[in-house]
Design an enzyme around this catalytic site. Structure first.
Site, mmCIF file in Angstrom:
data_model
loop_
_atom_site.group_PDB
_atom_site.id
_atom_site.type_symbol
_atom_site.label_atom_id
_atom_site.label_comp_id
_atom_site.label_asym_id
_atom_site.label_seq_id
_atom_site.Cartn_x
_atom_site.Cartn_y
_atom_site.Cartn_z
ATOM 1 N N TYR A 9 -6.172 6.061 4.739
ATOM 2 C CA TYR A 9 -6.341 5.074 3.676
ATOM 3 C C TYR A 9 -5.539 3.802 3.969
ATOM 4 C CZ TYR A 9 -5.514 2.385 -0.451
ATOM 5 O OH TYR A 9 -5.390 1.318 -1.292
ATOM 6 N N GLY A 17 10.910 6.717 -6.137
ATOM 7 C CA GLY A 17 10.561 8.101 -5.834
ATOM 8 C C GLY A 17 9.828 8.265 -4.509
ATOM 9 N N ASP A 44 -9.259 6.006 -1.334
ATOM 10 C CA ASP A 44 -8.214 6.637 -2.149
ATOM 11 C C ASP A 44 -8.877 7.323 -3.340
ATOM 12 O OD1 ASP A 44 -8.948 4.562 -3.835
ATOM 13 O OD2 ASP A 44 -6.918 3.802 -4.128
ATOM 14 N N GLU A 48 0.826 -1.213 0.000
ATOM 15 C CA GLU A 48 0.000 0.000 0.000
ATOM 16 C C GLU A 48 0.862 1.267 0.000
ATOM 17 O OE1 GLU A 48 -3.006 0.189 -0.706
ATOM 18 O OE2 GLU A 48 -3.650 -1.882 -0.428
ATOM 19 N N SER A 60 6.258 16.195 -7.614
ATOM 20 C CA SER A 60 4.833 16.518 -7.516
ATOM 21 C C SER A 60 4.592 18.017 -7.386
ATOM 22 C CB SER A 60 4.205 15.777 -6.335
ATOM 23 O OG SER A 60 4.884 16.098 -5.137
#
Length: 359
Positions: A126, A87, A144, A43, A307
């Site tokens: 989550y 990453g 999610d 996850e 991001s």
């Protein structure tokens, strides 16, 4: 839902979703285990990363750290090397910190309550719900992006999913709908539906096992949902990345222990207002290392998109002599470099050096 709750036939919805999931689910390695440690790893790896990318990393990671205790006692540099290329490296460090908490506070057993598992480093709502429902079979929500998209269409939820407070709406919706007989298949079914059928664009409504329950489909509004405002444009920064060579060795520096790419290794990096010439690179580096850096040559230029940030990088190779280097730097040969954890932008520079035969 602004006071309006769309109701659907709950039991039939559960059955249709769960039966479809059991019949059509992808065969993924983390679906072959009920070990909460391994499901937790999967996850964390799957956050902001495609399934196809994660599969080989997951297999190698489980091979390297087969038990929770193996990961708890691992050297951070070994951990980061295993994560290299995935990453978002803070995920790996937070995962290890959480695992160490489980080893110390819970005798190595991943806790079964939402309150306890949510207190672990790096475990958000989550991940907590996914581990509790998939590993322990508990009827806990796991919301999610896939789940929000699916339920926004089925229940015609029009709140903006880019706003953090909206997640609560979906968590309440899942809590009201979840199967108590098979919560694992229910939650995974919602995720799988979002990944394979109820996709962001061009949802495959005619193949959808819960189409009969979908309010947006019946009203022809599936393409309008979910509502999501666009994120702000990311900031761009210009860098020179310098591979400074002395004999058979290249100079590497370790990044700070917090922040972006923490504790990863890189070639020395200079922030610059815009592209600069080779002679300026030599001057800046000579001054920084209180020695002589010469023969600078530009060998590559590339962009690396994070991001929230874009690096525009010009890569140079240069010769160094009599350099005084700080404690966070060291000279490494090609073999030693292979053992260091290095992130995406540095991999691009390393590839340029390999193509020239410099490493």
């Amino acid at each position: 839902m602004e006071g309006t709750v769309i109701t659907i036939e709950k039991k039939q919805f559960q059955n249709d979703l769960i039966n479809w999931f059991h019949a059509e689910k992808r065969d993924l390695p983390w679906r072959r285990t009920a070990d909460p440690y391994q499901i937790w790893i999967s996850e964390i790896m799957l956050q902001q990363t495609r399934v196809d990318t994660v599969i080989p990393y997951y297999k190698r990671f489980i091979e390297k750290f087969p038990t929770l205790n193996d990961l708890a006692v691992a050297e951070e540099e070994v951990l980061l090397k295993q994560w290299e290329g995935l990453g978002y490296y803070s995920r790996a460090r937070n995962l290890q910190a959480g695992v160490r908490e489980v080893a110390e506070k819970y005798g190595g057993k991943v806790p079964e309550s939402r309150q306890e598992i949510s207190s672990l480093k790096g475990v958000g709502p989550y991940t907590a719900g996914a581990v509790l429902s998939i590993a322990y079979g508990l009827p806990e929500h796991a919301v999610d992006g896939n789940v929000m998209r699916v339920l926004s269409r089925i229940l015609l939820i029009e709140e903006d999913i880019a706003k953090p407070k909206t997640r609560k709406v979906f968590e309440e919706a899942v809590t009201g709908l979840i199967s108590h007989e098979d919560p694992s298949a229910f939650n995974q079914g919602l995720m799988e539906l979002g990944a394979l059928i109820c996709t962001p664009t061009s949802p495959k409504c005619l193949l959808c096992p819960v189409r009969e329950h979908c309010t947006a489909f019946h009203e022809g509004r599936q393409h309008e949902l979910p509502v999501k405002t666009k994120a702000k444009a990311s900031k761009a920064v210009n860098y020179v990345m310098a591979a400074v060579r002395s004999g058979d060795s290249l100079l590497m520096e370790k990044r700070p222990s917090s922040g972006l790419l923490a504790n990863m290794w890189q070639f020395p990096l200079l922030e610059v207002p815009e592209s600069i010439a080779a002679n300026e690179v030599e001057e800046r580096l000579s001054e920084q290392f209180n020695g002589l850096v010469a023969k600078a040559e530009k060998i590559t230029s590339f962009k690396h998109v994070f991001s929230h940030l874009t690096w525009n990088v010009d890569g140079f190779i240069a010769e160094g002599e009599d350099l005084k280097i700080p404690d966070n730097m060291k000279w490494v040969n090609a073999e030693e470099m292979e053992g260091l954890p290095i992130a995406g932008p540095v991999q691009k520079m390393k590839t340029a050096l390999k193509n020239r035969g410099d490493v």
